[in-house]
Each structure stands twice: as structure tokens, then as C-alpha cells.
Write a protein that holds these residues in place. Structure first.
Motif, short mmCIF file in Angstrom:
data_model
loop_
_atom_site.label_atom_id
_atom_site.label_comp_id
_atom_site.label_asym_id
_atom_site.label_seq_id
_atom_site.Cartn_x
_atom_site.Cartn_y
_atom_site.Cartn_z
N LYS A 29 80.06 122.49 -6.02
CA LYS A 29 80.46 123.64 -6.22
C LYS A 29 79.33 124.53 -7.16
O LYS A 29 79.33 125.72 -7.03
N GLY A 30 78.50 123.44 -7.59
CA GLY A 30 77.27 124.02 -8.51
C GLY A 30 76.57 124.69 -7.01
O GLY A 30 76.56 126.13 -7.35
N ASP A 31 75.83 124.54 -6.40
CA ASP A 31 75.45 125.29 -5.53
C ASP A 31 76.11 125.81 -4.18
O ASP A 31 75.72 127.17 -4.45
N ALA A 32 77.39 125.91 -4.49
CA ALA A 32 78.07 126.70 -3.55
C ALA A 32 78.09 128.03 -4.09
O ALA A 32 77.75 128.79 -3.41
N GLU A 33 78.48 128.05 -5.88
CA GLU A 33 78.59 129.35 -6.70
C GLU A 33 77.78 129.83 -6.46
O GLU A 33 77.21 130.84 -6.21
N ALA A 34 76.04 129.33 -6.33
CA ALA A 34 74.53 130.07 -6.57
C ALA A 34 74.73 129.85 -5.28
O ALA A 34 73.60 131.41 -4.86
N THR A 35 74.94 130.01 -4.18
CA THR A 35 74.50 130.52 -2.82
C THR A 35 75.84 132.21 -2.91
O THR A 35 75.26 132.85 -2.02
N VAL A 36 76.48 131.88 -3.18
CA VAL A 36 77.52 133.03 -4.00
C VAL A 36 76.65 134.37 -4.16
O VAL A 36 76.63 135.33 -3.32
N VAL A 37 76.41 134.02 -5.14
CA VAL A 37 75.30 134.88 -5.46
C VAL A 37 74.50 135.01 -4.97
O VAL A 37 73.69 136.72 -4.61
N LEU A 38 73.56 134.22 -4.62
CA LEU A 38 71.93 134.79 -3.47
C LEU A 38 72.84 135.44 -2.09
O LEU A 38 72.98 136.58 -1.83
N PHE A 39 73.67 135.22 -1.78
CA PHE A 39 74.54 136.17 -0.96
C PHE A 39 74.36 137.63 -1.12
O PHE A 39 74.46 138.63 -0.12
N GLU A 40 75.42 137.53 -1.86
CA GLU A 40 75.62 138.75 -2.43
C GLU A 40 74.79 139.97 -2.40
O GLU A 40 74.46 140.69 -2.26
N MET A 41 73.28 139.18 -2.71
CA MET A 41 71.57 139.56 -3.29
C MET A 41 71.66 140.14 -1.55
O MET A 41 71.29 141.07 -1.31
N LEU A 42 71.61 139.22 -0.82
CA LEU A 42 71.65 139.35 0.84
C LEU A 42 71.82 140.74 1.20
O LEU A 42 71.59 141.36 2.07
N LEU A 43 73.17 140.94 0.79
CA LEU A 43 74.07 141.73 1.37
C LEU A 43 73.52 143.21 0.45
O LEU A 43 73.81 144.49 1.59
N ASN A 44 73.36 143.12 -0.68
CA ASN A 44 73.18 144.41 -0.97
C ASN A 44 71.79 144.40 -0.74
O ASN A 44 71.26 146.24 -1.12
N GLN A 45 70.89 144.40 -0.21
CA GLN A 45 69.38 144.43 0.62
C GLN A 45 69.06 145.19 0.88
O GLN A 45 69.84 146.03 2.28
N LYS A 46 68.58 146.51 1.25
CA LYS A 46 67.88 147.13 2.44
C LYS A 46 68.22 146.61 3.69
O LYS A 46 67.57 145.41 4.23
N ASP A 47 68.31 147.60 4.37
CA ASP A 47 68.33 147.01 5.89
C ASP A 47 69.88 145.48 5.87
O ASP A 47 69.11 145.21 7.22
N SER A 48 70.23 145.20 5.64
CA SER A 48 70.75 143.54 5.44
C SER A 48 71.92 144.27 6.55
O SER A 48 72.08 143.15 7.46
N GLU A 49 72.16 145.04 6.60
CA GLU A 49 73.66 145.56 8.04
C GLU A 49 73.51 145.60 9.33
O GLU A 49 73.55 144.36 9.49
N ALA A 50 72.23 146.02 9.53
CA ALA A 50 71.18 145.75 11.02
C ALA A 50 70.53 144.06 11.13
O ALA A 50 71.29 143.21 12.48
N VAL A 51 70.20 143.15 10.30
CA VAL A 51 70.09 142.23 10.02
C VAL A 51 71.15 141.02 10.36
O VAL A 51 71.61 140.94 11.11
N PHE A 52 72.43 141.49 9.55
CA PHE A 52 73.63 140.34 9.39
C PHE A 52 74.36 140.33 10.94
O PHE A 52 74.38 139.69 11.54
N SER A 53 73.85 142.37 11.54
CA SER A 53 74.38 141.88 13.32
C SER A 53 73.99 141.61 13.43
O SER A 53 74.37 140.82 14.13
N SER A 54 72.82 141.96 13.86
CA SER A 54 71.56 141.06 14.51
C SER A 54 71.76 139.24 14.37
O SER A 54 71.44 138.88 16.18
N PHE A 55 72.27 139.19 13.40
CA PHE A 55 72.34 137.25 12.86
C PHE A 55 73.55 137.23 14.08
O PHE A 55 74.14 135.60 14.02
#
Length: 443
Positions: free
Chosen positions: A145-171
């Protein structure tokens, strides 16, 4: 898009789940959660308990994976599976589902690979060190749970990065290798590997070689490791940080290069290749009646072998061929034991030395001829191979029955004798493994 951000804790070597935590996330907020200890139906090693704090008593009354399988299927249905080093968590869960006869498949994203693309410049992308750099607090490190909660915060940060939409789509594209490659391996490293024959080196974070392999198509073979779900492949890929390669031009030279590299580096994941194979020797002797025998035994019991082979089956096959070629007797080639006259089902060419229909002098003459032929065939040989480029040729040099090495030479070079090839030779050590390779190729 809906994501399920997941972390599992396991028993270590056997990779049975001891705890699982899943957060369902719609890109803005958590909309569902499932967390549970899991009875792995086996003992948890002490070193895992020391790392996670999960012991055998804690999971004794916890549900088995089979009992929570439907809950996991339901919460992850129609979502994208997200984890830090996703291939580990995904494959562990997928293997658990296999044990209960369910085929679990989800699209997946790796927060390690996304971070390397969108959050460049960090010295380490392990969850603990990356979260420390980014100011993300982790409570209960090494608990699901602790590691998953931290990964949620990291994932939200990644979603808010510039160019994230293009990177997520390509992945997420089916043609993308991002979800397949080891989490810490840069895509550029994989893309640089050619579709050519050669050998490849998997390296860990310290640059140490942990695996050596050979291939007719390097890129295709390397990629196959990442699709493999065996424990060895999963562990190896988790440790892989870099891949190097050397071109060989041909499969034969790739085999020879691989053998030499394994013996030089002793990589931890080349255990099979480190084992010493049992070899056998063909030898001759003369009995009290003056008749020459050809026989076979382990190499240890055969001090001066005429020929070295790798199995009893190969020995029998080789002697059967000699019998047919030189009209030898199966009895005196030890293909039949405890018989007064030979009666081999396949070999009918014996001229009767075993039944006093032929003199031993005439028979021995053919045995000597067969031995001479074997020895002459192992004297000196140049094996021509394809080079690494169209302008290049390659060769393998065997002199006086000893493998000297291989080399590459420009097609424009004028070579008039074998001795001149030694100027282009890359010297190598001869060994029984090399003899096995050359025997299999030449035959």
C-alpha cells in the motif's frame, strides 16, 4: 482513461504474492482501492520478512490468491495496469492467475520508463530514490500500500508534465516496445542493436556482464528475452541496465565468440553454459588374436582418443558410419557385445572376420585406413564464413587438429597461403566445448 496503479510484495525467489495493493485512478482522483495480505501457501524467507516486515504469522489467516482473484479481475477490468517496474508486478500477478487457470491480460505502463522520458536527469529511477528527489513521501516502504500510494503521486506528476499526452500515447501503441523493455534500459540502447548475427552482453547497473548470448538476429533474440516469462528471464531483465553487442557475420563465429566470452566473464545467468559436459572418445586397441578393435568410453578413461564426441549416441552413430564405409565388423566396433558373430540389424557389410571368413591382416588394413581418414580430417582446415559487412570475409582456422581462432579480412586482400591468414587471426583457446561446436557445424 482509467488506470489501476499496483504494487505487490512477494516471497522473493518463488515470487508468490504476500501482499497486493491496487488504486483505481481516473487521471484526477482515486475512485476505488483494493489492498490485502495474501497467503502465499508457502513459507516466507527470513530475508523477505526483514525487508517487508511481512512474516508467516501475518499471512496465516489471509486469503489465498485464488480467493481474491475475482476482486482483482473486477477492479482492473478495462483499465491500464500501471506499476513502477511494471513487468515485474504484471508478470507476478499473471503467473498467479495462471495457477488458477485464468488468462490475465491488460495494457500496461511503467512509471520507471515514463519517468526516464518525462523526468530526465535523475541519477537513479528506483522508487525510493526518485521519490526522495521529487519530495514524494513514502509511508511503509516495501509494503504494497505504501509503495502503491507513492506511485499514484508519481503517476499524477507524470500526467501533468509537458508532452505527457504524446509520450503516454506512444507508450500505449501496440507497436511500442516501451512496456516490454526492462524498466531501466534506455530505448536508445535497444534501438541501436542491429538485425545481424553476433553476440550480446546484458550488463547490470555497475556495468558488470550478467549474461552473454548469441544470435543470427541480435535484435530479435534480445527482444525475445523481454517477452519470456521464466523466472530466470524476469530476474535477468530486472537487473539489466545496458546491452552491448559484437557483430560476427555468421552463426558459427557467433557460437565461438559466445563460448569464449562466457569463459572469460563467467556471467551469473549463464549457469547452463558453465557446466562441464561429459565427453566421450573413440579409441583403438588390438586383442590377443591380433584383431584391431574400435571402441568408445568416457574421455577420462580414454587417454589418446582418435576422435572426441559428446554422447554415447554420437559414438554409436559414428562407428556405424565407419562400419558401412569401410566394411568393418559391428562386433569389433563394440556395437554388439557378447556375440560370437555379428548380426547388426542395419550393418550387413562385414566380410566375416568374426566368423573366420576373412584374415585379421586384411581386416586390420581397413581399420587402419579408417583411423587415418579420421585423423587426416582433423589436421588443418580453413572454414570460410560470411563477414560482418559485404566488403569483408571471415574465417575459422584449425591447424594440426587444434582450433586457433577466427578472423576477419577485407575481400580485396590477396591471400596465397594459410600462413598469411594468421596476420588477420584473432587468437582463441581450444577446448572441448569448441570442439563440440566445430563438430556439430562441420557435420
Amino acid at each position: 482513461m482509467i488506470y489501476t496503479i499496483i504494487d505487490v510484495e512477494t516471497t522473493g525467489h518463488s515470487n508468490r504474492i504476500t501482499e497486493i495493493s491496487i488504486f483505481k485512478y481516473d487521471g484526477k482522483q482515486i475512485i476505488d482501492e483494493f489492498t490485502s495480505l495474501v497467503n502465499p501457501e508457502m513459507l516466507i524467507p527470513d530475508y523477505i520478512t526483514a525487508l517487508t516486515g511481512i512474516d508467516n504469522l501475518m499471512v496465516a489467516n489471509a486469503p489465498t490468491f485464488k480467493e481474491i482473484a475475482e476482486d482483482i479481475l473486477a477492479i482492473t477490468q478495462d483499465t491500464i495496469f500501471v506499476a513502477h517496474n511494471v513487468n515485474f508486478d504484471y508478470n507476478v500477478i499473471r503467473n498467479e492467475f495462471k495457477l488458477v487457470d485464468i488468462d490475465f491480460r491488460r495494457r500496461k505502463l511503467c512509471t520507471v520508463r515514463l519517468s526516464r522520458k518525462l523526468l530526465q536527469g535523475h541519477r537513479s529511477y528506483s522508487l525510493g530514490k526518485l521519490c526522495n528527489d521529487l519530495g514524494i513521501e513514502i509511508t511503509d516502504r516495501h509494503r504494497a500500500k505504501g509503495d502503491a500510494e507513492a506511485t499514484v503521486v508519481l503517476f499524477e506528476m507524470l500526467l501533468n508534465q509537458k508532452d505527457s499526452e504524446a509520450v503516454f500515447s506512444s507508450f500505449l501503441k501496440k507497436s511500442s516496445k516501451e512496456a516490454t523493455l526492462p524498466s531501466h534500459l534506455p530505448t536508445s540502447v535497444f534501438n541501436a542493436i542491429p538485425n545481424s548475427p553476433g553476440i550480446y552482453y546484458f550488463k547490470d547497473k555497475k556495468g558488470k556482464i550478467i549474461y552473454v548470448g548469441k544470435a543470427k538476429d541480435l535484435k530479435k533474440r534480445v527482444l525475445s528475452h523481454f517477452y519470456s516469462k521464466t523466472k530466470k528471464s524476469l530476474d535477468m531483465c530486472r537487473e539489466t541496465r545496458d546491452i552491448d553487442f559484437e557483430l560476427s557475420g555468421s552463426e558459427l563465429i557467433a557460437l565461438l565468440m559466445e563460448d569464449a566470452a562466457i569463459k572469460h566473464h563467467f556471467p551469473k545467468f549463464n549457469q547452463q553454459a558453465k557446466r562441464t559436459p561429459k565427453n566421450y572418445g573413440i579409441f583403438s586397441y588390438e586383442d590377443r588374436n591380433g584383431i584391431m578393435h574400435l571402441a568408445f568410453n568416457t574421455l577420462k578413461s580414454c587417454p589418446n582418443p582418435i576422435k572426441i564426441l559428446q554422447s554415447l549416441r554420437e559414438c554409436r552413430s559414428f562407428l556405424e558410419t565407419l562400419c558401412l564405409q569401410y566394411d568393418l565388423c559391428p562386433k569389433y566396433c563394440h556395437l554388439q557385445e557378447g556375440v560370437s558373430q555379428c548380426s547388426h540389424y542395419k550393418i550387413k557389410t562385414c566380410k566375416g572376420v568374426c566368423d573366420d571368413l576373412e584374415s585379421f591382416e586384411a581386416y586390420n588394413k581397413r581399420v587402419i585406413e579408417a583411423i587415418n581418414t579420421i585423423q587426416n580430417n582433423t589436421q588443418s582446415k580453413v572454414i570460410k564464413e560470411r563477414g560482418r559487412t559485404k566488403e569483408e570475409a571471415a574465417f575459422v582456422l584449425i591447424k594440426n587438429g587444434t582450433y586457433l581462432g577466427y578472423g576477419f579480412i577485407d575481400q580485396a586482400e590477396q591471400i596465397s597461403s594459410e600462413d598469411e591468414l594468421e596476420n588477420f587471426l584473432i587468437p582463441q583457446k581450444d577446448s572441448l566445448d569448441v570442439q563440440r561446436i566445430l563438430y556439430n557445424i562441420l557435420n
